[in-house]
Design a protein around this motif. Structure first.
Motif, PDB file in Angstrom:
ATOM      1  N   ALA A 181       0.819  -1.218   0.000  1.00 49.13           N
ATOM      2  CA  ALA A 181       0.000   0.000   0.000  1.00 49.13           C
ATOM      3  C   ALA A 181       0.853   1.268   0.000  1.00 49.13           C
ATOM      4  CB  ALA A 181      -0.973  -0.009   1.186  1.00 49.13           C
ATOM      5  N   PRO A 182       1.900   1.368   0.840  1.00 50.45           N
ATOM      6  CA  PRO A 182       2.707   2.594   0.819  1.00 50.45           C
ATOM      7  C   PRO A 182       3.385   2.851  -0.527  1.00 50.45           C
ATOM      8  CG  PRO A 182       3.123   1.347   2.826  1.00 50.45           C
ATOM      9  CD  PRO A 182       2.304   0.468   1.945  1.00 50.45           C
ATOM     10  N   SER A 183       3.901   1.804  -1.175  1.00 53.93           N
ATOM     11  CA  SER A 183       4.564   1.988  -2.473  1.00 53.93           C
ATOM     12  C   SER A 183       3.584   2.501  -3.509  1.00 53.93           C
ATOM     13  CB  SER A 183       5.185   0.670  -2.944  1.00 53.93           C
ATOM     14  OG  SER A 183       6.142   0.183  -2.022  1.00 53.93           O
ATOM     15  N   ALA A 184       2.416   1.874  -3.566  1.00 52.86           N
ATOM     16  CA  ALA A 184       1.395   2.309  -4.528  1.00 52.86           C
ATOM     17  C   ALA A 184       0.882   3.705  -4.189  1.00 52.86           C
ATOM     18  CB  ALA A 184       0.241   1.300  -4.551  1.00 52.86           C
ATOM     19  N   ALA A 185       0.720   3.975  -2.892  1.00 54.60           N
ATOM     20  CA  ALA A 185       0.236   5.301  -2.478  1.00 54.60           C
ATOM     21  C   ALA A 185       1.214   6.390  -2.876  1.00 54.60           C
ATOM     22  CB  ALA A 185       0.005   5.315  -0.970  1.00 54.60           C
TER      23      ALA A 185
END
Length: 487
Positions: free
Chosen positions: A363-367
């Motif tokens: 989630a953090p990478s995509a965010a």
């Protein structure tokens, strides 16, 4: 020769250097000294004569955010779909695959049998990219914004040399890191924050023994002002950021001015550019005392943005928190932002730890990609996600024992976003087992040359003279810009 007389001659030569127009240290220091004369102020505006004139051509990216995944993510379980692994599970590998290949000492002498992927692959996006969406649902949702390289390979089979090779172009410590090279060549767009920043994080179960060595973000033979500044995950974001008790900001300013005066005297005597680098670092630290508290204050972040990065986003030192800090640093002009997350070294715990790693980082990478895109920053920000190698298509341990995969340098995957890379594109391929890169192999130096190209730099001529050689990030071997992945 009398040693005292010899020293006086050395000082005379250094004085000549320090007091001449070629005295780069004096030029740098003059920008930091109060009350300089008009001639010295004019000199301070001239370019550093030791730095190259960059960029060589119009860049497509202004900055880099490198999401480095220490330990080696398993490409065959996440990005490189190989149904043959399940079909042939338990069968021995053909000799033609393993003959002459180097593996770590953990599996070099063992019998090797195919191990099936532990995830479920499906096609996603308009590009139809196969990805393990049950482990990487957020990454799967943005595959049309990503450029995948499925044919990476490296020469290194152990962690520290392999990471050092990716980040410095050499498997041996001591060379400048990529962030140091870029800030040396391109300078900074940030006045009150370092041009090159580093943040580290670990898997939640602390099962990984990977060490974050300082030379992963070192300056090597470049001046020390180009080394990465590490932001910590607890306490003050940067060591000694707070003034000691009883020291006011005005007192600190006076101390620095007096120290600069003494350093200026020493600079006139010795002509050592590292004196100027030290003063520059003192001044940056002073400015960071005002800028870093604002940087790390998340009160202005909308709730929907925080939610996008996941539940750990406000836990200092987590990968999610560091990804949000990376976006905030990027919009404040930082040139190179290096995030390092350890925990991918799954020799015996693939069935449990891979899921944890993906939950922490997906989630953090995509965010980060989406956040940059929504703010108009992705176009000129190059985001890179990947580790130092992949994992073996064969099981490391005996059947019926905890499952794991060993280090694998012969084929693995990385992805990039923004910065002029083709979105929704997959480049290169490995064989039916994910063992060898068989289509358009990309070497580590090729990737480095491509990163430099996107920032307007010709890697062949971007050099620094050291120990009688014109040193460069991409080494002495022939390296190629991978033009097919550039939009």
């Amino acid at each position: 020769m009398n040693p005292v007389h010899e020293l006086s001659q050395v000082l005379t030569r250094r004085q000549l250097l320090g007091q001449s127009g070629l005295g780069l240290g004096a030029a740098a220091l003059s920008t930091l000294m109060p009350g300089m004369s008009g001639s010295n102020q004019a000199l301070a505006l001239t370019p550093d004569p030791s730095a190259p004139l960059l960029p060589h051509f119009a860049p497509k990216a202004k900055r880099v955010i490198y999401l480095f995944q220490n330990g080696g993510p398993s490409h065959v379980d996440l990005f490189d779909y190989k149904p043959k692994l399940t079909e042939l599970a338990g069968q021995g590998l053909p000799a033609e695959l393993t003959d002459g290949k180097r593996f770590s000492t953990m599996t070099a002498s063992q019998e090797k049998a195919f191990a099936p992927e532990i995830t479920r692959f499906a096609q996603h996006g308009d590009c139809g990219k196969w990805i393990a969406a049950n482990f990487l649902p957020h990454t799967a949702a943005i595959v049309d914004d990503l450029c995948f390289v499925q044919s990476m390979r490296t020469t290194q089979v152990n962690h520290a040399p392999a990471i050092t090779y990716f980040l410095t172009g050499s498997e041996l410590p001591g060379k400048p890191s990529m962030g140091a090279w870029l800030t040396y060549g391109l300078g900074s767009d940030a006045d009150n924050l370092p041009a090159f920043t580093v943040m580290t994080s670990r898997d939640r179960q602390a099962s990984c023994g990977q060490i974050f060595y300082d030379f992963y973000w070192g300056n090597g033979f470049l001046p020390s002002k180009y080394q990465g500044v590490k932001f910590r995950g607890s306490g003050d974001p940067v060591l000694y950021l707070s003034n000691p008790s009883g020291i006011t900001r005005a007192t600190r300013r006076q101390q620095l001015d007096d120290l600069a005066t003494l350093n200026h005297i020493n600079m006139q005597r010795l002509g050592d550019p590292e004196i100027a680098a030290r003063v520059a670092q003192y001044e940056m630290a002073y400015r960071m005392q005002a800028s870093v508290p604002e940087l790390t204050d998340l009160a202005s972040e909308p709730r929907h943005v925080l939610d996008m990065y996941g539940p750990q986003v406000q836990e200092k030192g987590s990968f999610a928190y560091n990804c949000l800090m990376a976006r905030r640093l990027a919009e404040r002009g930082c040139r190179f932002i290096q995030l390092m997350h350890a925990g991918w070294d799954q020799h015996t715990n693939l069935d449990t730890q891979l899921k944890i790693q993906c939950t922490d980082t997906d989630a953090p990478s995509a965010a980060l990609v989406k956040d940059l895109q929504q703010r108009g920053l992705l176009e000129d920000t190059l985001v890179i996600w990947g580790g130092e190698f992949g994992r073996t298509p064969f099981q490391q341990n005996r059947p019926n024992s905890p499952r794991g995969r060993d280090h694998h340098p012969y084929a693995f995957s990385v992805w990039m976003a923004g910065g002029g890379m083709k979105p929704g594109y997959t480049y290169g391929a490995s064989d039916d087992f994910g063992f060898n890169a068989t289509e358009n192999p990309v070497e580590v130096h090729d990737l480095q040359a491509t990163i430099l190209h996107q920032l307007g730099i010709n890697h062949d001529v971007f050099t620094k003279r050291f120990q009688g050689l014109d040193q460069r990030l991409t080494g002495v071997e022939e390296a190629h810009v991978v033009t097919d992945i550039i939009a």
